[in-house]
Scaffold this motif. Structure first.
Motif, mmCIF file in Angstrom:
data_model
loop_
_atom_site.group_PDB
_atom_site.id
_atom_site.type_symbol
_atom_site.label_atom_id
_atom_site.label_comp_id
_atom_site.label_asym_id
_atom_site.label_seq_id
_atom_site.Cartn_x
_atom_site.Cartn_y
_atom_site.Cartn_z
ATOM 1 N N THR A 185 0.840 -1.186 0.000
ATOM 2 C CA THR A 185 0.000 0.000 0.000
ATOM 3 C C THR A 185 0.878 1.241 0.000
ATOM 4 O O THR A 185 2.003 1.218 0.476
ATOM 5 N N PRO A 186 0.366 2.360 -0.538
ATOM 6 C CA PRO A 186 1.176 3.586 -0.594
ATOM 7 C C PRO A 186 1.584 4.073 0.791
ATOM 8 O O PRO A 186 2.679 4.577 0.970
ATOM 9 N N GLU A 187 0.677 3.952 1.749
ATOM 10 C CA GLU A 187 0.968 4.406 3.107
ATOM 11 C C GLU A 187 0.889 3.216 4.048
ATOM 12 O O GLU A 187 -0.045 2.419 3.959
ATOM 13 N N PRO A 188 1.845 3.048 4.963
ATOM 14 C CA PRO A 188 1.840 1.865 5.821
ATOM 15 C C PRO A 188 0.591 1.785 6.695
ATOM 16 O O PRO A 188 0.041 2.803 7.127
ATOM 17 N N TYR A 189 0.154 0.558 6.934
ATOM 18 C CA TYR A 189 -0.888 0.341 7.938
ATOM 19 C C TYR A 189 -0.310 0.694 9.303
ATOM 20 O O TYR A 189 0.896 0.560 9.529
ATOM 21 N N THR A 190 -1.174 1.127 10.209
ATOM 22 C CA THR A 190 -0.703 1.385 11.570
ATOM 23 C C THR A 190 -0.183 0.092 12.172
ATOM 24 O O THR A 190 0.920 0.055 12.717
ATOM 25 N N LEU A 191 -0.973 -0.975 12.058
ATOM 26 C CA LEU A 191 -0.615 -2.249 12.667
ATOM 27 C C LEU A 191 -0.984 -3.417 11.761
ATOM 28 O O LEU A 191 -1.976 -3.362 11.029
ATOM 29 N N ALA A 192 -0.187 -4.476 11.847
ATOM 30 C CA ALA A 192 -0.551 -5.782 11.303
ATOM 31 C C ALA A 192 -0.939 -6.645 12.501
ATOM 32 O O ALA A 192 -0.149 -6.809 13.434
ATOM 33 N N VAL A 193 -2.148 -7.170 12.492
ATOM 34 C CA VAL A 193 -2.666 -7.914 13.644
ATOM 35 C C VAL A 193 -2.847 -9.383 13.283
ATOM 36 O O VAL A 193 -3.476 -9.712 12.266
#
Length: 367
Positions: free
Chosen positions: A10-18
């Motif tokens: 994705t262009p912008e990172p996810y806050t968290l991978a859960v």
């Protein structure tokens, strides 16, 4: 229900991978916890890894979680009793894919309630240790008479040298700043006495380095076991063996205290009347010491935020673990450590080849 995304970044990172499948009651508790966390953190973006067929109906029942989550299917699960070496070979597990997302820059942090040993092994191999840190440590928040404190290491390293203890102090200070919001956290080295000559050589050498470092103004010196619950310092630093024993002794003491109170207040009708009179105060104490408030041990010293939730927690407890991870991401936890290490200069130089390597020492983490 959210859409499944492609494997392209994705262009912008996810806050968290859960890790949606980690924990005793996953995925139900995980999704319910994310529903609570979505209310607390409106800007939260979560990459949720797990069995899409099980996650999809849960997200329908928890629309707030569905709003912040993007599901990615994971074909396998790391069981709670799987050995770390076996977990490393399962490349399509929800836990492994969550770690991969951080290593590849797709997410800024990982939260899982899964297998502790497997989580540490994957974090060290996939996310990797931050430059300037010889070993990651496990840190967590504990209640005291003066407020919350940070303790580390709580089980990631059985034996440590003085450099490791100095690094733990650096990481603990950054953790207290990010999660507890303290501008200048005080630091104590756990020892058998507070006098300067107490303890073994590694403790005394670590203390000497800290007294001559940029952390000198915040370094309190040696602290003893009773100083942990007294809140003498904001950060308590020790090796993983001692820290794990101290943690579980404290948990046992709290359980004993509550069991004894229960016996006292059910021993007679007069005692039951007394309970009714003091019940409001006991409820406040229960809320203050509620383990769900302190859920979320952190593997610090890695190239990303990695938070371990208690495997048997409920939705509120899992949401607390997410809170910790979000705080660390929002406050630039790793950037703070890098800046502090740069100021420390050569004081935390890597262990030389002739010294023993204890990086393989791993004890069972907080369950």
């Amino acid at each position: 229900m959210t859409d499944t995304v492609s494997l392209s970044p994705t262009p912008e990172p996810y806050t968290l991978a859960v890790d949606g499948m980690g924990g005793d009651a996953a995925p139900d508790v995980v999704v319910a916890g994310l529903d609570i966390a979505a209310d607390r953190h409106p800007g939260l973006r979560v990459l949720l890894l797990g069995d899409e067929a099980r996650l999809a109906p849960l997200l329908v029942r928890h629309p707030k979680a569905a709003r912040v989550c993007t599901v990615r299917h994971a074909a396998s699960v790391v069981s709670m009793d799987m050995k770390p070496t076996a977990a490393l070979r399962v490349r399509d597990s929800s836990l492994r894919l969550a770690m991969d997302a951080v290593a590849e820059g797709e997410a800024l942090g990982v939260v899982s309630a899964g297998n502790s040993g497997a989580m540490l092994a994957l974090a060290k191999i996939v996310v990797k240790t931050m430059p300037g840190i010889s070993r990651p440590a496990m840190a967590a928040i504990s209640p005291t008479a003066r407020g919350d404190i940070v303790m580390l290491d709580l089980g990631a390293n059985v034996s440590c040298d003085w450099r490791n203890l100095v690094e733990f102090a650096v990481m603990g200070e950054a953790f207290a700043k990010a999660v507890l919001g303290l501008p200048a956290p005080t630091i104590g080295l756990l020892n058998v006495g507070s006098e300067e000559l107490k303890g073994d050589e590694r403790l005394r050498q670590a203390a000497d380095v800290l007294r001559d470092s940029p952390l000198a103004a915040q370094f309190h010196g040696f602290v003893e076991g009773h100083d942990i619950t007294a809140g003498t310092t904001d950060v308590v630093v020790t090796d993983g063996f001692t820290g794990n024993v101290a943690l579980k002794t404290g948990e046992g003491a709290l359980k004993l205290a509550f069991d004894l109170l229960r016996r006292v207040f059910t021993s007679s009708w007069i005692a039951k009347i007394g309970y009714l009179l003091v019940r409001p105060g006991l409820e406040r104490m229960r809320e203050w010491l509620d383990p769900r408030r302190y859920n979320g041990a952190v593997f610090v010293g890695l190239n990303g935020v990695v938070v371990k939730s208690h495997g048997g927690t409920d939705a509120e407890g899992f949401a607390s673990a997410v809170d910790v991870a979000v705080d660390m991401v929002a406050h630039g936890f790793n950037e703070t450590i890098r800046a502090r290490l740069a100021r420390m200069g050569s004081l935390t130089a890597p262990v030389t080849r002739g010294e023993p390597d204890a990086s393989r020492d791993v004890v069972e983490q907080v369950p």
